[in-house]
Design a protein around this motif. Structure first.
Motif, PDB file in Angstrom:
ATOM      1  N   UNK A  29      22.713  14.931  -0.749  1.00  0.00           N
ATOM      2  CA  UNK A  29      22.248  13.597  -0.368  1.00  0.00           C
ATOM      3  C   UNK A  29      23.345  12.571  -0.686  1.00  0.00           C
ATOM      4  N   UNK A  30      23.860  11.938   0.356  1.00  0.00           N
ATOM      5  CA  UNK A  30      24.935  10.950   0.207  1.00  0.00           C
ATOM      6  C   UNK A  30      24.373   9.530   0.199  1.00  0.00           C
ATOM      7  N   UNK A  31      23.343   9.293   1.024  1.00  0.00           N
ATOM      8  CA  UNK A  31      22.649   8.008   1.048  1.00  0.00           C
ATOM      9  C   UNK A  31      21.155   8.273   0.971  1.00  0.00           C
ATOM     10  N   UNK A  32      20.441   7.422   0.250  1.00  0.00           N
ATOM     11  CA  UNK A  32      19.004   7.616   0.070  1.00  0.00           C
ATOM     12  C   UNK A  32      18.253   6.308   0.312  1.00  0.00           C
ATOM     13  N   UNK A  85      31.184  -0.373  -5.143  1.00  0.00           N
ATOM     14  CA  UNK A  85      30.665   0.678  -6.000  1.00  0.00           C
ATOM     15  C   UNK A  85      31.757   1.685  -6.309  1.00  0.00           C
ATOM     16  N   UNK A  86      31.507   2.587  -7.247  1.00  0.00           N
ATOM     17  CA  UNK A  86      32.517   3.597  -7.587  1.00  0.00           C
ATOM     18  C   UNK A  86      32.683   4.611  -6.468  1.00  0.00           C
ATOM     19  N   UNK A  87      33.690   5.456  -6.588  1.00  0.00           N
ATOM     20  CA  UNK A  87      33.921   6.516  -5.601  1.00  0.00           C
ATOM     21  C   UNK A  87      32.675   7.397  -5.506  1.00  0.00           C
ATOM     22  N   UNK A 133      25.620   6.219  -6.416  1.00  0.00           N
ATOM     23  CA  UNK A 133      25.019   7.516  -6.084  1.00  0.00           C
ATOM     24  C   UNK A 133      24.127   7.444  -4.842  1.00  0.00           C
ATOM     25  N   UNK A 134      24.629   6.745  -3.809  1.00  0.00           N
ATOM     26  CA  UNK A 134      23.937   6.688  -2.529  1.00  0.00           C
ATOM     27  C   UNK A 134      22.775   5.718  -2.449  1.00  0.00           C
ATOM     28  N   UNK A 135      22.569   4.953  -3.491  1.00  0.00           N
ATOM     29  CA  UNK A 135      21.455   4.009  -3.504  1.00  0.00           C
ATOM     30  C   UNK A 135      21.958   2.576  -3.640  1.00  0.00           C
ATOM     31  N   UNK A 136      21.203   1.654  -3.083  1.00  0.00           N
ATOM     32  CA  UNK A 136      21.509   0.237  -3.226  1.00  0.00           C
ATOM     33  C   UNK A 136      20.873  -0.256  -4.526  1.00  0.00           C
TER      34      UNK A 136
END
Length: 317
Positions: free
Chosen positions: A18-21, A37-39, A214-217
């Protein structure tokens, strides 16, 4: 203010990861919207969805209230400028030819293309007579990125996407180009979506900032609100940690390290800075001026020029 881009419940998986959630946010017409955001936080993946380079696994993206997947993707991309970290000018084409690539594809007449090229070169302080026929190899890194920016602007697109465009440049060139983006935005009113891993850069140029992890806003708000009221500990710590170490130093590291010249006689008017001045302020100043005087106890004790700062940065690297 109306939205031009909208993410609705957008998720993305690559090979089960999961890259974006459940990403939900909108970009208002005419603002500089920064994804920071970080890498690995999903910034670039989100950006590439806007021009159809990546499709969401779930959810939908909207451009002008129409789903992006319902557009003719080639025609959509003609409405979107793109500036990359890898400057990616065409090496066998002149500055002029690089800038007019999309206008030429769109069928602009030669006179209109010529006028647009000269107009944009003037906007970024590059004399058309001197630069329009040069090749990319004849330009500095900062000059090449200026051409990358004006190439993205050339066809008067609705949106400019900028993916970490200045991260490979030295701090002085970076500060200069940040100022350039702000100036062009104020004059042209484009919508800019800007990706960076540096919170200082985000706070400087953003109308609003979306902090991702980690893919979250995690938080989406104005720079002032994020500074005053970080949403959680991650945002607070990320704000503190992503300032480059060199930015936290002060002018005395140049003076004590011998990165200055003797101040003999004032032959011109230059800014005068105290030893306590931050390197961040110095980089911003040198984006506009080529040198400044150092003072201690109200006495001028030396002069620093850009080459002195570059020598210092080379040693730091």
């Amino acid at each position: 203010m109306e939205s031009i881009i909208e993410f609705k419940d957008v998720s993305k998986e690559f090979e089960g990861n999961v890259v974006l959630k459940d990403l939900n946010f909108s970009v208002k017409k005419g603002e500089i919207f920064v994804l920071v955001g970080p890498s690995g936080s999903g910034k670039t993946t989100s950006l590439k969805m806007i021009n159809g380079l990546i499709e969401p696994t779930d959810g939908n993206l909207y451009f002008k209230e129409k789903r992006i997947k319902d557009y003719n993707i080639q025609k959509l991309r003609w409405q979107i400028g793109y500036v990359l970290q890898q400057i990616a000018l065409f090496p066998t084409m002149s500055v002029k030819e690089n800038i007019e690539v999309i206008p030429d594809m769109l069928g602009w007449k030669k006179d209109r293309r010529n006028e647009r090229v000269d107009e944009l070169l003037q906007e970024v302080d590059m004399d058309p007579e001197l630069f329009r026929d040069r090749m990319p190899s004849e330009l500095s890194g900062g000059q090449q990125q200026r051409i990358g920016i004006v190439r993205a602007l050339a066809a008067e697109p609705d949106i400019i996407l900028m993916d970490e465009p200045f991260s490979a440049l030295d701090p002085i060139s970076r500060a200069s180009l940040q100022d350039l983006v702000i100036k062009l935005h104020q004059k042209l009113g484009n919508t800019i979506i800007f990706v960076t891993h540096n919170m200082k850069e985000a706070m400087k140029i953003g109308s609003r900032i979306a902090v991702m992890h980690e893919g979250k806003l995690i938080q989406c708000d104005t720079p002032e609100e994020i500074r005053k009221n970080p949403a959680n500990q991650f945002v607070e710590e990320f704000f503190d940690e992503t300032t480059d170490e060199v930015y936290t130093q002060t002018l005395d590291v140049l003076y004590n390290g011998g990165f200055y010249q003797e101040a003999t006689q004032k032959e011109r008017t230059l800014p005068i800075l105290a030893l306590e001045t931050s390197m961040s302020e110095i980089f911003d100043l040198l984006a506009e001026k080529d040198a400044f005087y150092i003072k201690e106890h109200e006495k001028i004790i030396g002069v620093v020029n850009r080459s002195d700062v570059f020598r210092f940065l080379s040693q730091e690297g």
